[in-house]
Design an enzyme around this catalytic site. Sequence first.
Site, PDB file in Angstrom:
ATOM      1  N   ARG A  35       5.819 -21.497   0.494  1.00  0.00           N
ATOM      2  CA  ARG A  35       6.757 -20.647  -0.263  1.00  0.00           C
ATOM      3  C   ARG A  35       7.868 -21.471  -0.902  1.00  0.00           C
ATOM      4  O   ARG A  35       8.367 -21.111  -1.972  1.00  0.00           O
ATOM      5  CB  ARG A  35       7.342 -19.565   0.636  1.00  0.00           C
ATOM      6  CG  ARG A  35       6.317 -18.473   0.889  1.00  0.00           C
ATOM      7  CD  ARG A  35       6.905 -17.321   1.668  1.00  0.00           C
ATOM      8  NE  ARG A  35       5.980 -16.198   1.632  1.00  0.00           N
ATOM      9  CZ  ARG A  35       5.757 -15.366   2.648  1.00  0.00           C
ATOM     10  NH1 ARG A  35       6.423 -15.538   3.784  1.00  0.00           N
ATOM     11  NH2 ARG A  35       4.919 -14.371   2.537  1.00  0.00           N
ATOM     12  N   LYS A 197      -8.345  -2.073   8.086  1.00  0.00           N
ATOM     13  CA  LYS A 197      -8.211  -0.619   8.176  1.00  0.00           C
ATOM     14  C   LYS A 197      -7.912   0.029   6.838  1.00  0.00           C
ATOM     15  O   LYS A 197      -7.199  -0.532   6.010  1.00  0.00           O
ATOM     16  CB  LYS A 197      -7.069  -0.275   9.134  1.00  0.00           C
ATOM     17  CG  LYS A 197      -7.403  -0.558  10.575  1.00  0.00           C
ATOM     18  CD  LYS A 197      -6.264  -0.091  11.450  1.00  0.00           C
ATOM     19  CE  LYS A 197      -6.636  -0.219  12.922  1.00  0.00           C
ATOM     20  NZ  LYS A 197      -5.563   0.272  13.774  1.00  0.00           N
ATOM     21  N   GLY A 348      -2.496 -10.705   2.388  1.00  0.00           N
ATOM     22  CA  GLY A 348      -2.280 -11.911   3.194  1.00  0.00           C
ATOM     23  C   GLY A 348      -3.564 -12.635   3.571  1.00  0.00           C
ATOM     24  O   GLY A 348      -3.746 -13.812   3.262  1.00  0.00           O
ATOM     25  N   GLY A 371       2.634  -6.630   0.811  1.00  0.00           N
ATOM     26  CA  GLY A 371       2.868  -5.191   0.737  1.00  0.00           C
ATOM     27  C   GLY A 371       3.407  -4.745  -0.616  1.00  0.00           C
ATOM     28  O   GLY A 371       3.065  -3.666  -1.108  1.00  0.00           O
TER      29      GLY A 371
HETATM   30  P1  ADP Z   1      -5.289  -8.383   3.698  1.00  0.00           P
HETATM   31  O1  ADP Z   1      -4.233  -9.093   4.495  1.00  0.00           O
HETATM   32  O2  ADP Z   1      -6.049  -9.304   2.805  1.00  0.00           O
HETATM   33  O3  ADP Z   1      -4.742  -7.177   2.983  1.00  0.00           O
HETATM   34  P2  ADP Z   1      -6.108  -6.876   5.979  1.00  0.00           P
HETATM   35  O4  ADP Z   1      -4.832  -7.222   6.633  1.00  0.00           O
HETATM   36  O5  ADP Z   1      -6.333  -5.456   5.604  1.00  0.00           O
HETATM   37  O6  ADP Z   1      -6.378  -7.819   4.713  1.00  0.00           O
HETATM   38  O7  ADP Z   1      -7.332  -7.223   6.932  1.00  0.00           O
HETATM   39  C1  ADP Z   1      -7.614  -8.516   7.326  1.00  0.00           C
HETATM   40  C2  ADP Z   1      -8.361  -8.505   8.627  1.00  0.00           C
HETATM   41  O8  ADP Z   1      -9.488  -7.668   8.580  1.00  0.00           O
HETATM   42  C3  ADP Z   1      -8.878  -9.860   8.977  1.00  0.00           C
HETATM   43  O9  ADP Z   1      -8.060 -10.414   9.962  1.00  0.00           O
HETATM   44  C4  ADP Z   1     -10.311  -9.611   9.462  1.00  0.00           C
HETATM   45  O10 ADP Z   1     -10.584 -10.206  10.706  1.00  0.00           O
HETATM   46  C5  ADP Z   1     -10.359  -8.116   9.582  1.00  0.00           C
HETATM   47  N1  ADP Z   1     -11.721  -7.588   9.368  1.00  0.00           N
HETATM   48  C6  ADP Z   1     -12.490  -7.713   8.285  1.00  0.00           C
HETATM   49  N2  ADP Z   1     -13.699  -7.160   8.488  1.00  0.00           N
HETATM   50  C7  ADP Z   1     -13.693  -6.656   9.741  1.00  0.00           C
HETATM   51  C8  ADP Z   1     -14.648  -5.956  10.550  1.00  0.00           C
HETATM   52  N3  ADP Z   1     -15.867  -5.678  10.092  1.00  0.00           N
HETATM   53  N4  ADP Z   1     -14.272  -5.612  11.788  1.00  0.00           N
HETATM   54  C9  ADP Z   1     -13.041  -5.894  12.259  1.00  0.00           C
HETATM   55  N5  ADP Z   1     -12.105  -6.534  11.550  1.00  0.00           N
HETATM   56  C10 ADP Z   1     -12.425  -6.916  10.305  1.00  0.00           C
HETATM   57 MG    MG Z   2      -3.253  -8.534   6.325  1.00  0.00          MG
END
Ligand code: ADP
Ligand code: MG
Length: 390
Positions: A35, A197, A348, A371
């Site tokens: 950063r 999620k 992230g 976010g």
């Molecule tokens: P981002 O930070 O890119 O927005 P999220 O925070 O929503 O993404 O999700 C990231 C997490 O989702 C990762 O740490 C990964 O391990 C988890 N993940 C991805 N696919 C699965 C799955 N099939 N089951 C459980 N966790 C998952």
């Molecule tokens: Mg995340």
Amino acid sequence: MVRSMDELEVSGKRVLLRLDLNVPLAGGQVADATRIRAAVPTVRTLAARGAIVVACSHLGRPKGQPDPKYSLAPVAPVLAELAGCPVRFVDAVVGEKAQEAVRQARPGEVVLLENLRFFPGEEANDPAFAAELAKLAEVYVNDAFGAAHRAHASTAAVARLFAAKAAGPLMLAELQALGKVRDNPDRPFVVVAGGAKISGKLETLQALAAKADVLALVGGIANTFLLAKGVSVGKSLVEPGLVELAREILAKAASRGVEVLLPVDVVVAESLEAPQGVTVPVEAVGENQMILDVGPAAVEAIRRHLGAGTVFWNGPAGVFERPPFAAGTLAIAKALGESRAFTVVGGGESVEAVHLAGVAERIAHVSTGGGASLEFLAGAVLPGVAALEG
Ligand code: ADP
Ligand code: MG
């Protein structure tokens, strides 16, 4: 319209520069300077134009009181070295001590204030605290897009006190790239949505699903959609309370003619610690198994749509932190890297995956807004952006 700092007269002026210097610290040292490095061109440009740069940021969550664990002091030498200009840290944010440090500084020099969140007025968006901050400068530049979705004193209230104000280059790049995705994507517009999620990104998912031509669902969120279609997902991560909503999203997409892609094959295992997974058709997930990645056929079905138009990707396709379940996510990252579409990646873990795959340079825009990026794409007005306009 938000102005660019190029349009401001800054020579010989004091510029209050809101940055995102929220870096991880370990043992009183900067553990990851990403950063700081990102902020360097902004700082350098202002310094080279003869501004007295009064830089400020939050770091961690010190709960409105001084906490040495969250001091910005360790950031100053790193910023000085990377930016190649003098950076003086002052152990104050407002008041006489801060004002005196700014008076001492000459054009081309940087004063780095202490952590904004050492004061409760910061997160409370307190007008009195903002007025104290505003005393430090005659120009305001905000380059902390990742903090723009919070109405805090240093992002919202303070901006209203300046006539001469602008977005920094990082903020502008985010607004331009995400603005294009949100308001005027070249078609076909392909959204690849994954991650853990649905609940954390529901509004964004709904807003993007309403505009996309193709919606590819992967990762943990695909499981709930699979369940909604009556596919057994064994012990996979699911959100049972959102099955009905997932069904509605699918129905709406179908009525709009959106092509929805759910994984046709998946990588399963009985535990996250399994040394390797097994690739099976999505209909063949066993009762004791978890879906931990998408399979090669699923990746190929997505890849075919990534060639042109606009691609927005948020959310890993699997538990990519564990090597046996990283292939799907890395393959999607590589496919975006090879694409000639306008490619934007946000989130992230998704951004981490893009770096892990070594394709960050080949993505049109890697959004580090977290976010704030998702809220912006969902259609929210970000207080930190609105305050720069008004
Ligand atoms: P981002 O930070 O890119 O927005 P999220 O925070 O929503 O993404 O999700 C990231 C997490 O989702 C990762 O740490 C990964 O391990 C988890 N993940 C991805 N696919 C699965 C799955 N099939 N089951 C459980 N966790 C998952
Ligand atoms: Mg995340």
